[in-house]
Motif scaffolding. Structure first.
Motif, PDB file in Angstrom:
ATOM      1  N   SER A 444      33.098  63.619  97.245  1.00  3.60           N
ATOM      2  CA  SER A 444      32.823  62.198  96.988  1.00  3.60           C
ATOM      3  C   SER A 444      33.821  61.272  97.665  1.00  3.60           C
ATOM      4  N   PHE A 445      34.588  61.800  98.634  1.00  3.91           N
ATOM      5  CA  PHE A 445      35.642  61.002  99.242  1.00  3.91           C
ATOM      6  C   PHE A 445      35.088  59.745  99.921  1.00  3.91           C
ATOM      7  N   VAL A 446      34.019  59.904 100.712  1.00  3.18           N
ATOM      8  CA  VAL A 446      33.483  58.757 101.468  1.00  3.18           C
ATOM      9  C   VAL A 446      32.965  57.692 100.499  1.00  3.18           C
ATOM     10  N   LYS A 447      32.268  58.134  99.451  1.00  2.00           N
ATOM     11  CA  LYS A 447      31.726  57.189  98.474  1.00  2.00           C
ATOM     12  C   LYS A 447      32.857  56.432  97.770  1.00  2.00           C
ATOM     13  N   GLU A 448      33.937  57.130  97.387  1.00  2.00           N
ATOM     14  CA  GLU A 448      35.037  56.480  96.699  1.00  2.00           C
ATOM     15  C   GLU A 448      35.832  55.581  97.646  1.00  2.00           C
ATOM     16  N   LEU A 449      35.953  56.010  98.923  1.00  2.00           N
ATOM     17  CA  LEU A 449      36.653  55.173  99.901  1.00  2.00           C
ATOM     18  C   LEU A 449      35.931  53.847 100.083  1.00  2.00           C
ATOM     19  N   ASN A 450      34.604  53.870 100.100  1.00  2.00           N
ATOM     20  CA  ASN A 450      33.834  52.636 100.304  1.00  2.00           C
ATOM     21  C   ASN A 450      34.025  51.643  99.164  1.00  2.00           C
ATOM     22  N   THR A 451      34.441  52.142  97.983  1.00  2.00           N
ATOM     23  CA  THR A 451      34.703  51.206  96.882  1.00  2.00           C
ATOM     24  C   THR A 451      35.952  50.380  97.127  1.00  2.00           C
ATOM     25  N   LEU A 452      36.826  50.851  98.057  1.00  2.00           N
ATOM     26  CA  LEU A 452      38.044  50.100  98.385  1.00  2.00           C
ATOM     27  C   LEU A 452      37.795  49.099  99.504  1.00  2.00           C
ATOM     28  N   ASP A 456      30.710  44.621 103.977  1.00  2.00           N
ATOM     29  CA  ASP A 456      30.321  44.664 105.388  1.00  2.00           C
ATOM     30  C   ASP A 456      31.143  45.658 106.200  1.00  2.00           C
ATOM     31  N   ALA A 457      32.041  46.392 105.554  1.00  2.00           N
ATOM     32  CA  ALA A 457      32.888  47.344 106.279  1.00  2.00           C
ATOM     33  C   ALA A 457      32.681  48.771 105.769  1.00  2.00           C
ATOM     34  N   GLN A 458      31.518  49.045 105.168  1.00  2.00           N
ATOM     35  CA  GLN A 458      31.253  50.379 104.619  1.00  2.00           C
ATOM     36  C   GLN A 458      31.159  51.418 105.747  1.00  2.00           C
ATOM     37  N   ILE A 459      31.681  52.631 105.485  1.00  2.00           N
ATOM     38  CA  ILE A 459      31.721  53.704 106.483  1.00  2.00           C
ATOM     39  C   ILE A 459      30.803  54.829 106.024  1.00  2.00           C
ATOM     40  N   THR A 470      37.802  57.357 112.119  1.00  2.00           N
ATOM     41  CA  THR A 470      38.425  56.522 111.076  1.00  2.00           C
ATOM     42  C   THR A 470      38.512  57.281 109.761  1.00  2.00           C
ATOM     43  N   LEU A 471      37.433  58.011 109.406  1.00  2.00           N
ATOM     44  CA  LEU A 471      37.448  58.779 108.160  1.00  2.00           C
ATOM     45  C   LEU A 471      38.468  59.913 108.211  1.00  2.00           C
ATOM     46  N   ARG A 472      38.693  60.537 109.427  1.00  2.00           N
ATOM     47  CA  ARG A 472      39.699  61.607 109.530  1.00  2.00           C
ATOM     48  C   ARG A 472      41.106  61.050 109.290  1.00  2.00           C
ATOM     49  N   VAL A 473      41.362  59.852 109.837  1.00  2.00           N
ATOM     50  CA  VAL A 473      42.679  59.227 109.614  1.00  2.00           C
ATOM     51  C   VAL A 473      42.857  58.975 108.109  1.00  2.00           C
ATOM     52  N   ALA A 474      41.819  58.425 107.453  1.00  2.00           N
ATOM     53  CA  ALA A 474      41.897  58.168 106.016  1.00  2.00           C
ATOM     54  C   ALA A 474      42.056  59.472 105.236  1.00  2.00           C
ATOM     55  N   LYS A 512      44.365  44.584 100.374  1.00  2.00           N
ATOM     56  CA  LYS A 512      45.050  44.998 101.608  1.00  2.00           C
ATOM     57  C   LYS A 512      46.469  45.481 101.319  1.00  2.00           C
ATOM     58  N   GLU A 513      47.173  44.830 100.367  1.00  2.00           N
ATOM     59  CA  GLU A 513      48.572  45.162 100.107  1.00  2.00           C
ATOM     60  C   GLU A 513      48.732  46.597  99.585  1.00  2.00           C
ATOM     61  N   ASN A 514      47.821  47.022  98.726  1.00  2.00           N
ATOM     62  CA  ASN A 514      47.965  48.342  98.086  1.00  2.00           C
ATOM     63  C   ASN A 514      46.896  49.328  98.569  1.00  2.00           C
ATOM     64  N   PHE A 515      46.364  49.095  99.770  1.00  2.00           N
ATOM     65  CA  PHE A 515      45.236  49.910 100.221  1.00  2.00           C
ATOM     66  C   PHE A 515      45.602  51.394 100.321  1.00  2.00           C
ATOM     67  N   GLU A 516      46.704  51.698 101.039  1.00  2.00           N
ATOM     68  CA  GLU A 516      47.020  53.115 101.272  1.00  2.00           C
ATOM     69  C   GLU A 516      47.449  53.809  99.972  1.00  2.00           C
ATOM     70  N   GLU A 517      48.081  53.055  99.045  1.00  2.00           N
ATOM     71  CA  GLU A 517      48.412  53.646  97.749  1.00  2.00           C
ATOM     72  C   GLU A 517      47.121  53.979  96.981  1.00  2.00           C
ATOM     73  N   ASN A 518      46.175  53.053  97.008  1.00  2.00           N
ATOM     74  CA  ASN A 518      44.888  53.311  96.342  1.00  2.00           C
ATOM     75  C   ASN A 518      44.143  54.451  97.023  1.00  2.00           C
ATOM     76  N   LEU A 519      44.264  54.542  98.358  1.00  2.00           N
ATOM     77  CA  LEU A 519      43.593  55.596  99.114  1.00  2.00           C
ATOM     78  C   LEU A 519      44.081  56.982  98.686  1.00  2.00           C
ATOM     79  N   GLN A 520      45.413  57.096  98.467  1.00  2.00           N
ATOM     80  CA  GLN A 520      45.982  58.401  98.101  1.00  2.00           C
ATOM     81  C   GLN A 520      45.621  58.814  96.661  1.00  2.00           C
TER      82      GLN A 520
END
Length: 526
Positions: A444-452, A456-459, A470-474, A512-520
Motif C-alpha cells: 500500500s506504499f503508493v496509495k499511502e504516499l499519495n495521501t501526502l 494534482d500531483a498523484q503518482i 520518483t517512487l524509487r527515490v521515495a 512540505k516542512e515535514n514531508f520526508e519525516e511523514n514519508l518514513q
C-alpha cells in the motif's frame, strides 16, 4: 410510432400504480415496456424503464442485479429527467443496502453513497413541488435541524393529497424525525396520519401500520390491536412480494405474538385460579354449615367430646404450623440451590464465551504469523537469488580476466570491462528485483504516499506494475536511505538528478516542512 409511445406512457402509469401495491405486477409491465421500447428503438424510454426496473429490484432485495443494470446505462448529461431517475435509483439501492447491513462495518459506506446520490438527484429534481420538498427533507434527515426537516416534510404534505403515497411517506418520515428527538406526541400523530394515508392510497407497504403495532406493543396499550395490525402488515408484505419487508415484519410479529399469547395465558390462568378459589370457598362454606348444624344437634350431649376434639384440633394446628414451617424452609433452600445453579450456569457460559474468544484470537494470531513467515521466506529467497546472481557474475568475470591475461588479451579484456551494456543490464535487473521486493513488503506504499501529496500531483505505478524513478527515490527514503549520494549510487543516477526528484516530491507535498519525516512513517505495520 405514436401508438407505441402512448402505450409506453400507459405502461409507465401502471408501473407507478403497482409499485407500492404489488411488486410482481409492476415488474411485468416494466418488462413489457422495455421490450416495446427496444422494438421501436427508443433509447430514451428503454433507459427510463431499465432505471425503473433497477429500482424495483433494489426495493425487492436484488442488489447485485440492480447495480449491474445501472452500471451498463449511459445517461445523456442534458437529459434532466433521466439523470433524476438514475440518481434516485442509485440512492434507493444504497439506502436499502444501508438498512440491510445495519450494525456492520459496511453500513456507513452505503449511507455515504446514499447521501451522495440523493444530493445529485435533488439537483435534477423539479424545484418547489411536493417531490422536491420530500427529497430535501430526506437529504436533511441526518445533518439538518429538526425545524428545517419538519418544514420540508410539512411542505411536501401540504402540496400532496392525503390519499397519496407521497403524503404517507412524508408523514412517516416526519414521525421518525420526532421519534429521534423524543417528541412522542408529535411522533404518534404523524405516524397515525401516515397509516391512515396508506390505507386511503390502497398501498401494501404498511410501514406506518407496522410502527403503530410496535408502539402499541412497547407501551402495552392494546396488545390485541398490535397483533391485528402486525398481521395486516405481514399480509400486505406477502401481497407486495417484498422479501426484506416480510423478514422485518416476521421479526416484529414474533415479538408481538409472544407478548399477546403471554397476556392471554396470564388472563386464563387468573380465571382458573379465581374459579378454583370460589369452588373451594363454597365447599368450605357448605362443609361449615353441615358441621355447625350437626354440632348444634349434638352440643348438649357431647360437650366433653367437643372439648376433646377442640384440644385435638389445637394440637393438629400446631403440628400443621410446624409442618408448614418445615416446608417453607425446604422451599427457601431449594430457591437458594436454584439460584446457585443459575449463577454457576452463567459463569460456565461466560467461561465458554471467553474460551471461544481466546481460540478465535489465537487463530487470528496464527494466521498473521503464517502470513509474516511466508513473506519473510519469500523476501529471503529473493535476497539469496540476487546475491547468487552477483556471485555468479563476479566468478564469471574472474574467470574471464584470468583467461584473457593468460592469452595476453589485455586490450580486449579492457574493452569488455569498459562496456556499458553489461552494467546497464545489471542495473535494470537490480531495479526490477528492488521494485518487486519493495512492493511485496509494502503493497500500500503508493496509495499511502499519495495521501501526502496534493490531488494534482498523484503518482501511479507503471503499466507493468513497476515503480517510477520518483517512487524509487521515495521508497529508498522510506527504507532509511536519506543521503542523495547513496541514493544516486544505488539507482545509478547523478546526485543532481536525485536532488531534482526529491525537490519535486517535496514541492508536491501537502506538508512540505515535514514531508520526508511523514514519508518514513508510511506502511508502519505489515
Amino acid at each position: 410510432m405514436n401508438n407505441a409511445t402512448d402505450k409506453l406512457r400507459i405502461y409507465e402509469r401502471l408501473v407507478n400504480e403497482y409499485t407500492p401495491y404489488k411488486y410482481d405486477s409492476a415488474m411485468v409491465y416494466v418488462q413489457k415496456a422495455i421490450n416495446l421500447a427496444k422494438h421501436i428503438d427508443s433509447s430514451e424510454y428503454y433507459t427510463q424503464f431499465q432505471i425503473i426496473k433497477a429500482r424495483l429490484l433494489a426495493c425487492r432485495g436484488f442488489y447485485i442485479e440492480a447495480k449491474e443494470i445501472l452500471e451498463k446505462l449511459e445517461i445523456p448529461p442534458t437529459n434532466r429527467q433521466l439523470n433524476y431517475l438514475y440518481n434516485c435509483s442509485l440512492s434507493a439501492l444504497y439506502f436499502n443496502l444501508n438498512i440491510s447491513t445495519k450494525n456492520t462495518e459496511y453500513c456507513q459506506r452505503y449511507y455515504t453513497l446514499f447521501q451522495k446520490y440523493i444530493d445529485k438527484a435533488i439537483e435534477y429534481c423539479p424545484k418547489k413541488d411536493a417531490q422536491y420538498y420530500y427529497m430535501k427533507g430526506v437529504q436533511l434527515y441526518s445533518k439538518g435541524t429538526i425545524h428545517d426537516i419538519s418544514t420540508c416534510f410539512n411542505k411536501a404534505m401540504s402540496l400532496s393529497e392525503p390519499d397519496s403515497r407521497l403524503y404517507a411517506m412524508s408523514a412517516y418520515a416526519l414521525s421518525k424525525t420526532y421519534d429521534r428527538n423524543h417528541q412522542s406526541e408529535k411522533q404518534e400523530r404523524y405516524l397515525l396520519l401516515a397509516a391512515i394515508s396508506d390505507i386511503m392510497a390502497s398501498t401494501n407497504e404498511s410501514l406506518a401500520l407496522q410502527e403503530v403495532a410496535l408502539s402499541l406493543y412497547k407501551n402495552q396499550d392494546n396488545l390485541s390491536k398490535a397483533n391485528e395490525y402486525i398481521n395486516i402488515s405481514l399480509k400486505d408484505a406477502d401481497t407486495h412480494s417484498n422479501l426484506q419487508r416480510r423478514m422485518e415484519v416476521y421479526t416484529n410479529l414474533h415479538v408481538i405474538l409472544s407478548a399477546y399469547y403471554e397476556k392471554l395465558q396470564k388472563h386464563s390462568t387468573w380465571q382458573d385460579v379465581a374459579i378454583i378459589s370460589i369452588l373451594g370457598l363454597m365447599a368450605v362454606i357448605v362443609a361449615a354449615i353441615v358441621f355447625v348444624v350437626r354440632k348444634n344437634q349434638l352440643l348438649k350431649l357431647k360437650e366433653n367430646e367437643l372439648k376433646t376434639l377442640t384440644e385435638q384440633f389445637s394440637a393438629d394446628n400446631k403440628q400443621h404450623k410446624k409442618d408448614n414451617k418445615a416446608l417453607q424452609d425446604s422451599n427457601d433452600e431449594l430457591k437458594g440451590s436454584n439460584k446457585a445453579l443459575k449463577d454457576s450456569n452463567k459463569a460456565l457460559q461466560n467461561s465458554n464465551k471467553a474460551l471461544q474468544n481466546s481460540n478465535k484470537a489465537l487463530q487470528n494470531s496464527n494466521d498473521e504469523f503464517e502470513y509474516t513467515n511466508s513473506k519473510r521466506e519469500s523476501m529471503a529467497n529473493a535476497f539469496i537469488m540476487l546475491c547468487y546472481q552477483y556471485i555468479e557474475r563476479l566468478d564469471s568475470q574472474r574467470k574471464l580476466v584470468i583467461r584473457k591475461i593468460k592469452t595476453n588479451q589485455q586490450n580486449e579484456l579492457l574493452s569488455t570491462l569498459s562496456s556499458s551494456k553489461r552494467s546497464a543490464e545489471e542495473s535494470q535487473n537490480f531495479i526490477s528485483q528492488f521494485d518487486k521486493i519493495f512492493l511485496s513488503l509494502y503493497p500500500s506504499f503508493v496509495k499511502e504516499l499519495n495521501t501526502l501529496l496534493t490531488p494534482d500531483a498523484q503518482i501511479q505505478l507503471k503499466d507493468d506494475n513497476e515503480l517510477t524513478p520518483t517512487l524509487r527515490v521515495a521508497a529508498l527514503i522510506r527504507l532509511g536511505v536519506t543521503e542523495s549520494a547513496k541514493i544516486a549510487g544505488i539507482l545509478s543516477y547523478s546526485p543532481q538528478t536525485i536532488y531534482n526528484y526529491r525537490s519535486t516530491l517535496k514541492n508536491s507535498a501537502i506538508d512540505k516542512e515535514n514531508f520526508e519525516e511523514n514519508l518514513q512513517k508510511l506502511c508502519s505495520v505489515y
